[in-house]
Design a protein around this motif. Structure first.
Motif, PDB file in Angstrom:
ATOM      1  N   TYR A 117       2.732   9.738 -10.301  1.00 56.96           N
ATOM      2  CA  TYR A 117       3.515   9.234  -9.167  1.00 56.96           C
ATOM      3  C   TYR A 117       3.909   7.793  -9.483  1.00 56.96           C
ATOM      4  N   TRP A 118       5.223   7.474  -9.320  1.00 56.06           N
ATOM      5  CA  TRP A 118       5.742   6.182  -9.757  1.00 56.06           C
ATOM      6  C   TRP A 118       6.535   5.501  -8.647  1.00 56.06           C
ATOM      7  N   ASP A 119       6.546   4.169  -8.708  1.00 58.43           N
ATOM      8  CA  ASP A 119       7.413   3.354  -7.860  1.00 58.43           C
ATOM      9  C   ASP A 119       8.602   2.917  -8.714  1.00 58.43           C
ATOM     10  N   GLY A 120       9.811   3.414  -8.374  1.00 56.99           N
ATOM     11  CA  GLY A 120      11.003   3.142  -9.174  1.00 56.99           C
ATOM     12  C   GLY A 120      11.546   1.745  -9.019  1.00 56.99           C
ATOM     13  N   LEU A 163      -2.013  12.436   1.751  1.00 58.61           N
ATOM     14  CA  LEU A 163      -3.108  12.195   2.689  1.00 58.61           C
ATOM     15  C   LEU A 163      -2.811  10.953   3.523  1.00 58.61           C
ATOM     16  N   ASP A 164      -3.632  10.760   4.546  1.00 57.31           N
ATOM     17  CA  ASP A 164      -3.490   9.565   5.383  1.00 57.31           C
ATOM     18  C   ASP A 164      -4.212   8.361   4.788  1.00 57.31           C
ATOM     19  N   GLU A 165      -4.894   8.563   3.681  1.00 52.62           N
ATOM     20  CA  GLU A 165      -5.668   7.492   3.066  1.00 52.62           C
ATOM     21  C   GLU A 165      -4.745   6.530   2.325  1.00 52.62           C
ATOM     22  N   PRO A 166      -4.825   5.226   2.629  1.00 55.63           N
ATOM     23  CA  PRO A 166      -3.965   4.260   1.918  1.00 55.63           C
ATOM     24  C   PRO A 166      -4.436   4.044   0.480  1.00 55.63           C
ATOM     25  N   LEU A 167      -3.500   3.662  -0.365  1.00 56.95           N
ATOM     26  CA  LEU A 167      -3.781   3.438  -1.781  1.00 56.95           C
ATOM     27  C   LEU A 167      -3.208   2.093  -2.176  1.00 56.95           C
ATOM     28  N   PHE A 168      -4.045   1.273  -2.826  1.00 56.67           N
ATOM     29  CA  PHE A 168      -3.613  -0.020  -3.341  1.00 56.67           C
ATOM     30  C   PHE A 168      -3.672   0.024  -4.862  1.00 56.67           C
ATOM     31  N   LEU A 169      -2.636  -0.511  -5.493  1.00 54.27           N
ATOM     32  CA  LEU A 169      -2.515  -0.387  -6.945  1.00 54.27           C
ATOM     33  C   LEU A 169      -3.697  -1.031  -7.669  1.00 54.27           C
ATOM     34  N   VAL A 173      11.235  15.530 -13.889  1.00 53.84           N
ATOM     35  CA  VAL A 173      11.144  14.347 -13.052  1.00 53.84           C
ATOM     36  C   VAL A 173      11.899  14.631 -11.759  1.00 53.84           C
ATOM     37  N   ALA A 174      11.395  14.068 -10.636  1.00 48.10           N
ATOM     38  CA  ALA A 174      12.066  14.306  -9.349  1.00 48.10           C
ATOM     39  C   ALA A 174      11.784  13.142  -8.409  1.00 48.10           C
ATOM     40  N   PHE A 175      12.827  12.683  -7.709  1.00 52.17           N
ATOM     41  CA  PHE A 175      12.687  11.626  -6.716  1.00 52.17           C
ATOM     42  C   PHE A 175      12.150  12.204  -5.413  1.00 52.17           C
ATOM     43  N   GLU A 176      11.322  11.392  -4.746  1.00 55.34           N
ATOM     44  CA  GLU A 176      10.886  11.738  -3.391  1.00 55.34           C
ATOM     45  C   GLU A 176      12.036  11.464  -2.435  1.00 55.34           C
ATOM     46  N   LYS A 177      12.122  12.263  -1.390  1.00 54.03           N
ATOM     47  CA  LYS A 177      13.221  12.118  -0.441  1.00 54.03           C
ATOM     48  C   LYS A 177      13.185  10.754   0.246  1.00 54.03           C
ATOM     49  N   ARG A 178      14.366  10.171   0.381  1.00 57.30           N
ATOM     50  CA  ARG A 178      14.559   8.910   1.112  1.00 57.30           C
ATOM     51  C   ARG A 178      13.686   7.772   0.582  1.00 57.30           C
ATOM     52  N   SER A 179      13.524   7.720  -0.729  1.00 54.18           N
ATOM     53  CA  SER A 179      12.758   6.627  -1.326  1.00 54.18           C
ATOM     54  C   SER A 179      13.126   6.499  -2.792  1.00 54.18           C
ATOM     55  N   HIS A 180      12.590   5.457  -3.422  1.00 53.50           N
ATOM     56  CA  HIS A 180      12.748   5.277  -4.866  1.00 53.50           C
ATOM     57  C   HIS A 180      11.463   5.634  -5.613  1.00 53.50           C
ATOM     58  N   TYR A 181      10.556   6.339  -4.933  1.00 50.28           N
ATOM     59  CA  TYR A 181       9.359   6.854  -5.593  1.00 50.28           C
ATOM     60  C   TYR A 181       9.719   8.163  -6.285  1.00 50.28           C
ATOM     61  N   PHE A 182       9.164   8.372  -7.464  1.00 48.34           N
ATOM     62  CA  PHE A 182       9.460   9.625  -8.161  1.00 48.34           C
ATOM     63  C   PHE A 182       8.212  10.166  -8.847  1.00 48.34           C
ATOM     64  N   SER A 240       0.843  -1.203   0.000  1.00 46.52           N
ATOM     65  CA  SER A 240       0.000   0.000   0.000  1.00 46.52           C
ATOM     66  C   SER A 240       0.874   1.248   0.000  1.00 46.52           C
ATOM     67  N   TYR A 241       0.351   2.280  -0.602  1.00 49.70           N
ATOM     68  CA  TYR A 241       0.996   3.583  -0.644  1.00 49.70           C
ATOM     69  C   TYR A 241       0.045   4.602  -0.014  1.00 49.70           C
ATOM     70  N   LEU A 242       0.485   5.819   0.100  1.00 49.94           N
ATOM     71  CA  LEU A 242      -0.382   6.888   0.598  1.00 49.94           C
ATOM     72  C   LEU A 242      -0.853   7.735  -0.575  1.00 49.94           C
ATOM     73  N   ARG A 243      -2.137   8.016  -0.590  1.00 50.54           N
ATOM     74  CA  ARG A 243      -2.741   8.779  -1.679  1.00 50.54           C
ATOM     75  C   ARG A 243      -2.406  10.261  -1.557  1.00 50.54           C
ATOM     76  N   HIS A 244      -2.275  10.923  -2.700  1.00 53.56           N
ATOM     77  CA  HIS A 244      -2.107  12.372  -2.756  1.00 53.56           C
ATOM     78  C   HIS A 244      -3.377  12.997  -3.339  1.00 53.56           C
ATOM     79  N   GLY A 245      -3.687  14.186  -2.865  1.00 60.22           N
ATOM     80  CA  GLY A 245      -4.870  14.884  -3.359  1.00 60.22           C
ATOM     81  C   GLY A 245      -4.630  16.374  -3.457  1.00 60.22           C
TER      82      GLY A 245
END
Length: 924
Positions: A631-634, A677-683, A611-620, A4-9
């Motif tokens: 939003y991507w999982d690298g 957001l605090d809402e979880p996200l499933f692919l 393109v930009a990486f999120e801090k301390r992760s491989h998400y970009f 699971s990831y966290l949703r953005h809004g």
């Protein structure tokens, strides 16, 4: 379920003063202007934004804004064909109308504000009942988008029937036609081919005698409107021709031959404003009838004086003087002044609540440069030779960029945001989204002149300029230890700069000292240090990325694979991955150890800008010209989320250092914040959700595809106003479910009662009643009350479309419930609306079906009795209100005359004299 990831809004949008998708409105120094999907209310005197009309989840652009005669109500049309009624006091939506399939292009209220006419790109004209919140009828006849709508005041037209007044509507379209509609019969009574090209603007004067139309070829024509001919209907003249209500009058010459994009008459003053040039608005003054007569008298006097001089000189007499000269257009409409703005004008509006004050009339101009300006127009003087210029009195331009936002950067504490555009650098407070600094610069942070500029944010001043490159500077990046700045430019050089200070007049001024240069084989588009500080990545115009050791500048790796130049790149915090994006619409993820391509993803439908990486992760994150933020999982090479909201290409991207929000800047001049957001996200769920959204988006097109595809002569001129959407289908299904549940419950208890009646009393005592339906038991309501509860929850504007979903066998059941509701006096207005609609839609089946008689006969009795009772109550209340009104007026006038020194008898006599008789038209 999987990872699971966290949703953005989306949380907020700022940086917009106004957009160019719609007209604007101005009243009492308040400007109501479009801002993409929102409407902003600006106090032009203070330069402050007072309100933002935003509906959560709605992203279609605003295309039209008008006010109702009630002053607090506004109708706003959108690009998706919907119309929303906004209450300006609360900033909330009171009603939503959905009937058009394409963008709304014209709106108009009648003089009472009870009906709304809307025109669209789908060429249809719809009349809405604002009070009942329903569509009255759809009128068809135009062959291109409707550009202007005007109601012909009903007070000017006599009644053709005993009950209601005649109503007329004037419309123009890009199909070169101007049409006059009789709303009492819902038909077009006159069609005029007004111009050789499309009509873009139209307005009617205060007396409704003149109609002004402007076309795309720069013509402004004036037409005479005959209300007498309109009231008499289609009658023959003595010559045998049909009397026409619209007659050609004359052409009004303009200073330019560009497209006439807007024609507006002041609602209370005799002034006409016309825009036919990008940067200027021409103001004309309309003379009164008395002034026209004086003008004619002066002309006749001059002609007589000239004739007298000719006779005195003994010359031959000229033609006799015509004392009854025909009134010409230039005698009525005279040029007054030209308002010139500082940029292209997208729309303008008079201050409707400002009359002839000392400061003159105020004109609001909404500019293409994301700014607003108000000009004071001086009123006409006794001497027309005393020409005065319009002066700018108010302007709002600080809260936004003049052009598209090209680059952005967040401060290390995420409190400040710097955004750059062509010519401006702005600093924003991220908490309040207020612009706190504005600095003039070149083309954003990097300049096409090859200069690097250093600004002092505290003083908003440019403190140093360094000539860095011979060509444009395309990229800058600071080494992680903040000791060195690297720049790349069009001169094929990568230059390294040390931060230093030089002695200034007052204190030390920050500057850059050139340390070394790395020559490349092609233009440098982007430079980036790895977070470890060991490597430097350089992207070139030849679509490759070269990686060097930053200390020795020794070549390390070369990344090949993109078909078009790499526009942006970023390196993960652990310096293990580098992600590159290109104009070839692909994102490539590479390993930094060996330069191997882990994955190539077709990410966007157009060029990927950043393109930009999120801090301390491989998400970009990636942004592109397709208006998408993704939003991507690298590691898994998966698209986590796709965010839509911008209405133009997204050029810039900035990520929070804490990783809790993302900021984007776009060609639409807006800056948007997307918060985690605090809402979880499933692919898997996200993919299903995207498929549902795609289906919902295509559903209205499928439902209305056949209807919108035919615009031939066989199409009826008048049809019902219906538009099936996902919401109406779901509402119809909810009503169906409620009817099924109520029918089952009624059938079960009816069977129980019949069984009790069949058996004896002793046996019946042992029969247990069946259990109630859990839903009805939870609400503790009877079946008919539950159906009413469900129907009442359907929005009024969607009720008719929802009822179309119900099949005829369920309509019979609904009729029975309507009878029960009428008998008990439940929501009689709703009962009447549903009944009349069902009778109109299912008329043939109801007439031919004898089963309906058992439901309709008691329904008629119950509804008539209840309606008669409500009619008596309304009549009594109206009489009481009229009595109170008369009493209040009498007391107020009596107090006035007593204050003026009259005695009671004289005051009463004055009151009697003040009563005006109604004006009656007598024809012989």
């Amino acid at each position: 379920m999987g990872h699971s990831y966290l949703r953005h809004g989306p949380t907020q949008a700022f940086g917009l003063v106004c957009s160019s998708s719609s007209n604007s409105f101005y009243s009492k120094k308040l400007a109501y202007v479009p801002a993409l999907e929102d409407v902003l209310v600006w106090d032009m005197k203070k330069g402050q934004m007072l309100a933002m009309w935003h509906e959560t989840g709605h992203s279609a652009e605003v295309t039209c804004i008008i006010d109702a005669p009630q002053n607090t109500l506004f109708a706003v049309g959108y690009a998706d064909g919907s119309i929303r009624l906004w209450d300006s006091t609360t900033g909330s939506v009171t009603a939503t109308f959905s009937g058009h399939s394409k963008a709304i292009t014209a709106l108009a209220f009648d003089e009472r504000g009870t009906r709304l006419a809307s025109g669209s790109q789908d060429t249809d004209l719809i009349i809405w009942d604002v009070v009942a919140e329903s569509g009255l009828h759809r009128l068809r006849g135009h062959r291109d988008q409707i550009t202007s709508i005007r109601f012909i005041s009903e007070s000017e037209l006599p009644s053709t029937s005993g009950g209601s007044l005649s109503h007329a509507l004037l419309t123009t379209s890009k199909d070169t036609l101007m049409k006059l509609w009789d709303l009492s019969t819902q038909h077009c009574v006159q069609t005029v081919v007004a111009h050789r090209s499309g009509i873009w603007a139209m307005d009617v004067d205060l007396e409704q005698n003149l109609v002004f139309t402007g076309s795309s070829d720069g013509e402004l024509k004036v037409w005479k409107l005959s209300l007498a001919s309109l009231s008499q209907g289609l009658t023959d003249a003595e010559s045998g021709e049909i009397n026409k209500a619209i007659l050609p009058f004359a052409d009004l010459p303009l200073s330019s031959r560009h497209r006439v994009s807007q024609v507006t008459l002041h609602p209370s003053q005799p002034y006409l404003a016309v825009q036919s040039h990008d940067r200027s608005v021409e103001i004309f003054r309309i003379r009164t009838e008395e002034e026209v007569k004086k003008k004619q008298a002066r002309r006749i006097k001059r002609q007589k004086e000239k004739k007298q001089r000719v006779q005195n000189a003994g010359e031959a007499e000229e033609n006799p003087i015509d004392t009854e000269q025909e009134v010409k257009l230039l005698d009525i409409v005279v040029p007054h002044i030209v308002v010139r703005a500082t940029a292209k004008i997208r729309s303008f509006a008079f201050d409707i609540n400002q009359g002839g004050t000392k400061g003159g009339l105020h004109l609001l101009t909404a500019l293409a440069s994301n700014s607003l300006e108000v000009y004071a127009i001086p009123l006409s003087t006794k001497s027309e030779d005393d020409a005065a210029d319009a002066s700018k009195v108010f302007s709002v331009d600080i809260p936004g960029h003049r052009s598209n936002v090209r680059t952005m950067c967040l401060s290390s504490d995420d409190q400040l945001l710097a955004s750059g555009s062509n010519g401006l650098l702005k600093i924003w407070n991220m908490k309040s989204t207020a612009c706190i600094r504005t600095m003039a610069c070149g083309d954003a942070i990097w300049t096409k002149a090859g200069e690097i500029m250093i600004f002092d944010i505290a003083s908003s001043s440019l403190i140093n300029t360094i000539k860095a490159h011979e060509g444009s500077v395309w990229s800058l990046h600071v080494r992680p230890d903040e000791q060195v700045l690297v720049s790349g430019g069009a001169d094929k050089d990568v230059k390294f700069w040390d931060f230093a200070h030089e002695e200034g007049s007052d204190n030390k001024v920050p500057t850059l000292i050139h340390a070394r240069t790395l020559k490349m084989s092609d233009e440098v588009l982007s430079v980036k240090y790895s977070p470890s500080g060991k490597l430097l990545a350089v992207s070139l115009l030849d679509s490759t990325v070269k990686i060097f050791y930053q200390d020795t500048l020794k070549f390390f790796l070369s990344l090949y694979g993109h078909k078009l130049p790499v526009l942006s790149m970023d390196i993960s915090d652990d310096s293990k991955l580098i992600v590159t994006c290109s104009a070839d619409k692909n994102v490539k993820i590479w390993g930094l150890e060996f330069g191997d391509c882990h994955k190539s993803i077709f990410a966007h439908d157009d060029s990927i800008m950043q393109v930009a990486f999120e801090k301390r992760s491989h998400y970009f994150w990636t942004v592109g010209k397709d208006k998408m933020l993704k939003y991507w999982d690298g590691d898994k090479f998966a698209n986590i989320q796709t965010l839509r909201g911008h209405h133009g290409e997204i050029w810039a991207l900035a990520l929070s250092h804490r990783g809790n929000f993302v900021v984007t800047g776009s060609h639409d001049k807006s800056i948007r914040v997307w918060e985690k957001l605090d809402e979880p996200l499933f692919l898997e769920e996200e993919r299903e959700r995207e498929l549902e959204l795609m289906y919902e988006k295509e559903l209205p097109d499928q439902l209305h595809g056949n209807e919108n595809g035919k615009h031939g002569e066989d199409q009826p001129e008048v049809t019902q106003v219906t538009k099936q959407t996902t919401e109406t289908l779901m509402a119809g299904e909810r009503i169906l479910e409620a009817i099924d549940l109520a029918d089952q419950e009624t059938a079960v208890f009816q069977e129980y009662e019949e069984q009790k009646a069949r058996v004896g009393t002793l046996e019946a005592a042992g029969l247990l009643p069946p259990p109630r339906n859990p839903v009805l038991a939870a609400y503790d309501v009877e079946p008919e009350a539950y159906v009413l509860k469900v129907v009442e929850k359907v929005p009024t504007t969607a009720l008719h479309d929802a009822l179309l979903v119900i099949p005829f066998n369920k309509v019979i059941s609904l009729m029975k419930y309507l009878s029960v509701w009428a008998q008990k006096g439940w929501n009689i207005i709703l009962v009447s609306r549903i009944l009349f609609f069902l009778l109109r839609v299912h008329h043939h089946q109801i007439v031919s079906n004898r089963v309906m008689r058992t439901a309709l006969v008691p329904l008629r009795l119950h509804l008539r009795a209840e309606l008669r009772r409500q009619k008596d109550i309304i009549g009594y209340n109206l009489s009481a209100l009229q009595f109170i009104q008369r009493k209040t007026e009498t007391e107020r006038m009596t107090q006035f005359y007593e204050r003026e020194g009259f005695d009671q008898d004289i005051a009463q006599a004055k009151i009697e004299e003040g009563k005006k008789r109604k004006r009656v038209n007598i024809t012989t």
